[in-house]
Motif scaffolding. Structure first.
Motif, short mmCIF file in Angstrom:
data_model
loop_
_atom_site.label_atom_id
_atom_site.label_comp_id
_atom_site.label_asym_id
_atom_site.label_seq_id
_atom_site.Cartn_x
_atom_site.Cartn_y
_atom_site.Cartn_z
N ASP A 1 0.84 -1.19 0.00
CA ASP A 1 0.00 0.00 0.00
C ASP A 1 0.88 1.26 0.00
N MET A 2 2.00 1.20 0.71
CA MET A 2 2.93 2.34 0.70
C MET A 2 3.50 2.54 -0.69
N GLU A 3 3.88 1.44 -1.33
CA GLU A 3 4.43 1.54 -2.68
C GLU A 3 3.38 2.12 -3.63
N ARG A 4 2.14 1.70 -3.43
CA ARG A 4 1.04 2.18 -4.28
C ARG A 4 0.80 3.68 -4.07
N GLN A 5 0.82 4.10 -2.79
CA GLN A 5 0.52 5.51 -2.50
C GLN A 5 1.63 6.46 -2.89
N PHE A 6 2.88 6.06 -2.64
CA PHE A 6 3.98 7.02 -2.79
C PHE A 6 4.75 6.91 -4.09
N PHE A 7 4.63 5.77 -4.77
CA PHE A 7 5.48 5.59 -5.96
C PHE A 7 4.67 5.35 -7.23
N ASP A 8 3.37 5.57 -7.12
CA ASP A 8 2.54 5.40 -8.29
C ASP A 8 2.69 4.01 -8.91
N MET A 9 2.84 3.03 -8.03
CA MET A 9 2.97 1.63 -8.48
C MET A 9 1.68 0.89 -8.15
N LEU A 10 1.53 -0.30 -8.67
CA LEU A 10 0.48 -1.24 -8.27
C LEU A 10 -0.92 -0.64 -8.32
N GLN A 11 -1.15 0.21 -9.32
CA GLN A 11 -2.46 0.85 -9.42
C GLN A 11 -3.55 -0.15 -9.82
N LYS A 12 -3.15 -1.16 -10.54
CA LYS A 12 -4.15 -2.19 -10.89
C LYS A 12 -4.33 -3.11 -9.69
N GLU A 13 -5.59 -3.31 -9.31
CA GLU A 13 -5.88 -4.11 -8.11
C GLU A 13 -5.24 -5.52 -8.20
N ASP A 14 -5.27 -6.11 -9.40
CA ASP A 14 -4.69 -7.45 -9.56
C ASP A 14 -3.20 -7.46 -9.23
N ASN A 15 -2.50 -6.42 -9.70
CA ASN A 15 -1.06 -6.34 -9.45
C ASN A 15 -0.78 -6.09 -7.97
N PHE A 16 -1.62 -5.24 -7.38
CA PHE A 16 -1.46 -4.94 -5.95
C PHE A 16 -1.59 -6.22 -5.12
N ARG A 17 -2.65 -6.97 -5.38
CA ARG A 17 -2.89 -8.19 -4.60
C ARG A 17 -1.79 -9.22 -4.84
N ARG A 18 -1.39 -9.34 -6.11
CA ARG A 18 -0.40 -10.35 -6.44
C ARG A 18 0.92 -10.06 -5.74
N LYS A 19 1.29 -8.78 -5.74
CA LYS A 19 2.56 -8.45 -5.05
C LYS A 19 2.42 -8.67 -3.55
N ALA A 20 1.26 -8.29 -3.00
CA ALA A 20 1.05 -8.50 -1.55
C ALA A 20 1.16 -9.99 -1.22
N SER A 21 0.62 -10.83 -2.10
CA SER A 21 0.68 -12.27 -1.87
C SER A 21 2.13 -12.78 -1.98
N TYR A 22 2.86 -12.25 -2.95
CA TYR A 22 4.27 -12.60 -3.16
C TYR A 22 5.10 -12.24 -1.92
N ILE A 23 4.85 -11.03 -1.39
CA ILE A 23 5.60 -10.56 -0.21
C ILE A 23 5.18 -11.36 1.03
N ALA A 24 3.87 -11.59 1.17
CA ALA A 24 3.37 -12.36 2.32
C ALA A 24 4.02 -13.74 2.35
N ARG A 25 4.15 -14.36 1.17
CA ARG A 25 4.78 -15.68 1.08
C ARG A 25 6.19 -15.68 1.65
N LEU A 26 6.92 -14.58 1.43
CA LEU A 26 8.30 -14.53 1.92
C LEU A 26 8.32 -14.48 3.45
N GLY A 27 7.22 -13.98 4.06
CA GLY A 27 7.12 -13.96 5.52
C GLY A 27 6.69 -15.31 6.07
N SER A 28 5.69 -15.90 5.45
CA SER A 28 5.17 -17.21 5.86
C SER A 28 4.40 -17.76 4.67
N GLY A 29 4.75 -18.96 4.24
CA GLY A 29 4.17 -19.50 3.01
C GLY A 29 2.65 -19.42 2.98
N SER A 30 2.02 -19.87 4.06
CA SER A 30 0.56 -19.91 4.08
C SER A 30 -0.05 -18.50 4.00
#
Ligand code: PMV
Length: 364
Positions: A141-170
């Protein structure tokens, strides 16, 4: 399916003269796996695909305030239930630092994180899925707000899922509502080892309002961490067969859920739960994570099903609590069953009446 899209690694920073202050808050749920992820390769790549129901009432709510870091490097205070929590703080600092290649801006900020869970603390419910997915959503959400990234909801969710996986697979599966697959599945386009994919389209209505009453058997801390558990699969003598079985279960389960076939659903999900525990019992060192009351409850679920013909079934996490799964249409009968037959086997925390949910929500 497994090439990484460009926006997953944008590597952006603030100009040093223009560091932001602000607040972001999200709510993100836990999930319960139907086909289990147990065993991984480096970089948090699963040995087999998994599929879960995202829950509704069991979630983490996390508010993150950020401001320029005086020290010129990442600073953090982590409060859990209103109290500074040093273990979570150390874990989250480590997680954020591990992401500094993807989000270099984390090194420029001070974070004050206030988090709480709706489910009772140390009730033996895995909180890493909700806790890690909520942090991933905030960073994206920070990347979306401050860097004009991830404006497409699909891309936003996919990256969040990618990052979440690095914290804990499930946690990769908690970013979406309903039924979510993580891990490549043959003939299911869009599935990936790097992020989750919601697969609600075409699922029979029996499964769209499924209930999960979490029967709390033991309130103790987990006996084996997921990290250790996944590691044990590296030397488990049955691991190769298990990973093959999980792939085949995925295919059969998806088919059954499209057809509204509760019998196959039950046969596969209960076997998955027992296999997960069988893997722990056959590892070196071995772990027995069920309690006598876990078995008492399972026995009564079998008897209830036999007597009534109703499709109530169980699954288990890597612990003693029993997740009682059933369609909403039989909620009344199941409530009576719990109240009449199961209460003596529960810990003082009782049970949590949860159900399939819609996924995370931005609250600030
Ligand atoms: O996400 P982790 O590393 O905590 O592993 C979760 C493992 C299980 O909960 C046992 C199964 C699953 O797929 O959620």
């Amino acid at each position: 399916m497994n090439s990484e899209p460009h926006y997953l690694n944008a590597g952006l920073k603030f100009p040093d003269t223009d560091l932001p202050s602000g607040k972001i808050a999200w709510r993100s749920p836990s999930n319960i796996a139907l086909v289990k992820y147990w065993g991984k390769k480096p970089a948090q790549v699963p040995q087999n695909p998994s599929i879960s129901f995202t829950l509704s009432k069991s979630y983490s709510e996390t508010k993150v305030s950020f401001s320029p870091a005086d020290s010129g490097t990442l600073e953090m205070e982590f409060y859990f239930d209103g109290k500074r929590h040093l273990a979570f703080e150390t874990k989250t600092v480590k997680f954020f630092k591990s992401l500094s290649g993807i989000f270099p801006f984390v090194n420029q900020l001070k974070f004050v994180i206030r988090s709480k869970n709706t489910f009772p603390h140390s009730a033996g419910i895995a909180s890493s899925a909700s806790g890690m997915s909520v942090l991933a959503l905030v960073l994206c959400d920070m990347e979306r707000q401050f860097f004009d990234m991830l404006q497409k909801e699909d891309n936003f969710r996919r990256k969040a899922s990618y990052i979440a996986r690095l914290g804990s697979g499930s946690a990769s599966r908690s970013v979406y509502g309903g039924l979510v697959i993580w891990g490549e599945v043959e003939n299911v386009p869009g599935t990936s080892n790097y992020y989750g994919l919601p697969v609600n389209k075409g699922i029979h209505e029996t499964f769209t309002d499924y209930q999960d009453t979490i029967l709390l058997v033991d309130a103790g801390e987990k006996k084996v961490s997921s990290r250790v558990g996944h590691g044990l699969m590296d030397s488990n003598p049955f691991a190769t067969e298990r990973f093959i079985q999980a792939r085949s279960n995925m295919k059969m389960l998806i088919q059954a859920m499209r057809a509204g076939d509760t019998e196959t659903f039950i046969r596969i999900t209960e076997s998955e739960a027992l296999t997960l525990h069988a893997m722990m019992m056959t590892s070196q060192p071995y772990f027995l994570l069920m309690k006598p009351n876990t078995l008492q409850i399972i026995d009564r679920i079998f008897a209830f099903r036999e007597k009534t013909g109703l499709p109530a079934s169980f699954t288990l996490d890597a612990g003693p609590n029993v997740h009682l799964l059933y369609p909403k249409a039989i909620k009344g009968e199941v409530k009576r069953f719990i109240d009449n037959d199961l209460l003596p086997f529960l810990s003082p925390q009782g049970y949590i009446d949860d159900a399939v949910g819609k996924g995370p929500e931005k609250i600030l």
